[in-house]
Design a protein around this motif. Structure first.
Motif, PDB file in Angstrom:
ATOM      1  N   PHE A  52       0.798  -1.111   0.076  1.00 17.63           N
ATOM      2  CA  PHE A  52      -0.048  -0.015   0.082  1.00 17.63           C
ATOM      3  C   PHE A  52       0.978   1.251   0.005  1.00 17.63           C
ATOM      4  O   PHE A  52       1.237   1.783   1.118  1.00 17.63           O
ATOM      5  CB  PHE A  52      -0.766   0.011   1.135  1.00 17.63           C
ATOM      6  N   SER A  53       1.273   1.529  -1.296  1.00 20.19           N
ATOM      7  CA  SER A  53       2.273   2.584  -1.293  1.00 20.19           C
ATOM      8  C   SER A  53       1.820   4.110  -1.761  1.00 20.19           C
ATOM      9  O   SER A  53       2.723   5.075  -1.686  1.00 20.19           O
ATOM     10  CB  SER A  53       3.434   2.139  -2.154  1.00 20.19           C
ATOM     11  N   HIS A  54       0.657   4.131  -2.326  1.00 23.09           N
ATOM     12  CA  HIS A  54       0.141   5.361  -2.763  1.00 23.09           C
ATOM     13  C   HIS A  54      -0.444   6.165  -1.386  1.00 23.09           C
ATOM     14  O   HIS A  54      -0.752   5.640  -0.515  1.00 23.09           O
ATOM     15  CB  HIS A  54      -0.954   5.448  -3.655  1.00 23.09           C
ATOM     16  N   ASP A  55      -0.342   7.581  -1.460  1.00 25.35           N
ATOM     17  CA  ASP A  55      -1.170   8.305  -0.220  1.00 25.35           C
ATOM     18  C   ASP A  55      -2.209   8.972  -0.908  1.00 25.35           C
ATOM     19  O   ASP A  55      -2.020   9.508  -1.940  1.00 25.35           O
ATOM     20  CB  ASP A  55      -0.143   9.319   0.030  1.00 25.35           C
ATOM     21  N   PHE A  56      -3.313   8.765  -0.330  1.00 21.70           N
ATOM     22  CA  PHE A  56      -4.846   9.270  -0.897  1.00 21.70           C
ATOM     23  C   PHE A  56      -5.025  10.429  -0.039  1.00 21.70           C
ATOM     24  O   PHE A  56      -4.902  10.290   1.331  1.00 21.70           O
ATOM     25  CB  PHE A  56      -5.737   8.140  -0.679  1.00 21.70           C
ATOM     26  N   VAL A  89      -2.841   4.326   1.070  1.00 22.56           N
ATOM     27  CA  VAL A  89      -3.611   4.599   2.328  1.00 22.56           C
ATOM     28  C   VAL A  89      -4.041   5.850   2.677  1.00 22.56           C
ATOM     29  O   VAL A  89      -3.832   6.633   1.902  1.00 22.56           O
ATOM     30  CB  VAL A  89      -2.389   4.407   3.428  1.00 22.56           C
ATOM     31  N   LEU A  90      -4.992   6.011   3.525  1.00 21.73           N
ATOM     32  CA  LEU A  90      -5.601   7.207   3.867  1.00 21.73           C
ATOM     33  C   LEU A  90      -5.753   7.256   5.216  1.00 21.73           C
ATOM     34  O   LEU A  90      -6.203   6.395   6.036  1.00 21.73           O
ATOM     35  CB  LEU A  90      -7.112   7.377   3.076  1.00 21.73           C
ATOM     36  N   SER A 136     -13.621   8.059  -7.432  1.00 21.73           N
ATOM     37  CA  SER A 136     -15.006   8.142  -6.893  1.00 21.73           C
ATOM     38  C   SER A 136     -15.109   6.950  -6.027  1.00 21.73           C
ATOM     39  O   SER A 136     -14.479   6.125  -6.305  1.00 21.73           O
ATOM     40  CB  SER A 136     -16.088   8.211  -8.022  1.00 21.73           C
ATOM     41  N   PRO A 137     -15.943   7.179  -5.088  1.00 23.40           N
ATOM     42  CA  PRO A 137     -16.151   5.941  -4.222  1.00 23.40           C
ATOM     43  C   PRO A 137     -16.570   4.654  -4.734  1.00 23.40           C
ATOM     44  O   PRO A 137     -15.875   3.293  -4.341  1.00 23.40           O
ATOM     45  CB  PRO A 137     -17.458   6.420  -3.462  1.00 23.40           C
ATOM     46  N   ASN A 138     -16.852   4.659  -6.223  1.00 19.62           N
ATOM     47  CA  ASN A 138     -17.097   3.224  -6.676  1.00 19.62           C
ATOM     48  C   ASN A 138     -16.134   2.823  -7.534  1.00 19.62           C
ATOM     49  O   ASN A 138     -15.952   1.405  -7.836  1.00 19.62           O
ATOM     50  CB  ASN A 138     -18.526   3.350  -7.665  1.00 19.62           C
ATOM     51  N   PHE A 191      -5.034  11.602  -5.545  1.00 19.93           N
ATOM     52  CA  PHE A 191      -3.723  10.834  -5.359  1.00 19.93           C
ATOM     53  C   PHE A 191      -2.925  11.213  -6.435  1.00 19.93           C
ATOM     54  O   PHE A 191      -3.264  12.196  -7.408  1.00 19.93           O
ATOM     55  CB  PHE A 191      -3.912   9.307  -5.636  1.00 19.93           C
ATOM     56  N   ASP A 192      -1.521  10.814  -6.638  1.00 21.35           N
ATOM     57  CA  ASP A 192      -0.470  11.500  -7.334  1.00 21.35           C
ATOM     58  C   ASP A 192      -0.430  12.978  -7.297  1.00 21.35           C
ATOM     59  O   ASP A 192      -0.674  13.424  -8.361  1.00 21.35           O
ATOM     60  CB  ASP A 192      -0.746  10.941  -8.955  1.00 21.35           C
ATOM     61  N   ASN A 193      -0.137  13.376  -6.104  1.00 20.33           N
ATOM     62  CA  ASN A 193      -0.006  14.698  -5.867  1.00 20.33           C
ATOM     63  C   ASN A 193      -1.324  15.657  -6.429  1.00 20.33           C
ATOM     64  O   ASN A 193      -1.373  16.577  -7.044  1.00 20.33           O
ATOM     65  CB  ASN A 193       1.125  15.596  -6.741  1.00 20.33           C
ATOM     66  N   ASN A 194      -2.273  14.927  -5.912  1.00 13.87           N
ATOM     67  CA  ASN A 194      -3.938  15.624  -6.204  1.00 13.87           C
ATOM     68  C   ASN A 194      -4.107  15.645  -7.682  1.00 13.87           C
ATOM     69  O   ASN A 194      -5.016  16.246  -7.926  1.00 13.87           O
ATOM     70  CB  ASN A 194      -3.975  16.775  -5.471  1.00 13.87           C
TER      71      ASN A 194
END
Length: 105
Positions: A24-28, A82-83, A45-47, A37-40
């Motif tokens: 789990f390497s991305h930051d959300f 991760v969030l 979307s939730p789905n 993600f990816d620097n915003n």
């Protein structure tokens, strides 16, 4: 949402390190109606994502120590990340769809 058999941790840092070891390497980042993600520069979307792990930390003496760590996957974007979110601070600014997605655990 599938909550996997997961370990328990005493600190947010331990949970984040374990999730990173699981890929789990991305930051959300939480936005009103999506995760960024990816620097915003990109959003989901939730789905488009699933919550695989949820770690809840409650401060014994200081409510400011309360936090939730989510391990999130997206088959659409083929990413894991991760969030972290403090309890309730975003509730007023989230869409009902995001509140439902994040509170269904």
């Amino acid at each position: 949402m599938t909550i996997n058999n997961q370990p328990s941790f005493d600190t947010v840092t331990e949970a984040l390190q374990w999730l990173n070891q699981q890929g789990f390497s991305h930051d959300f980042n939480l936005d009103e109606d999506c995760l960024r993600f990816d620097n915003n520069s990109q959003s989901m979307s939730p789905n488009e994502f699933s919550i695989e792990y949820v770690f809840r930390f409650e401060g014994d003496t200081d409510p400011g120590d309360e936090d939730i760590v989510y391990g999130i996957t997206s088959d659409v974007y083929n990413i894991k990340g991760v969030l972290t979110s403090a309890f309730g601070i975003y509730a007023d600014s989230l869409s009902s769809e995001m509140i439902k997605k994040l509170s269904t655990h």
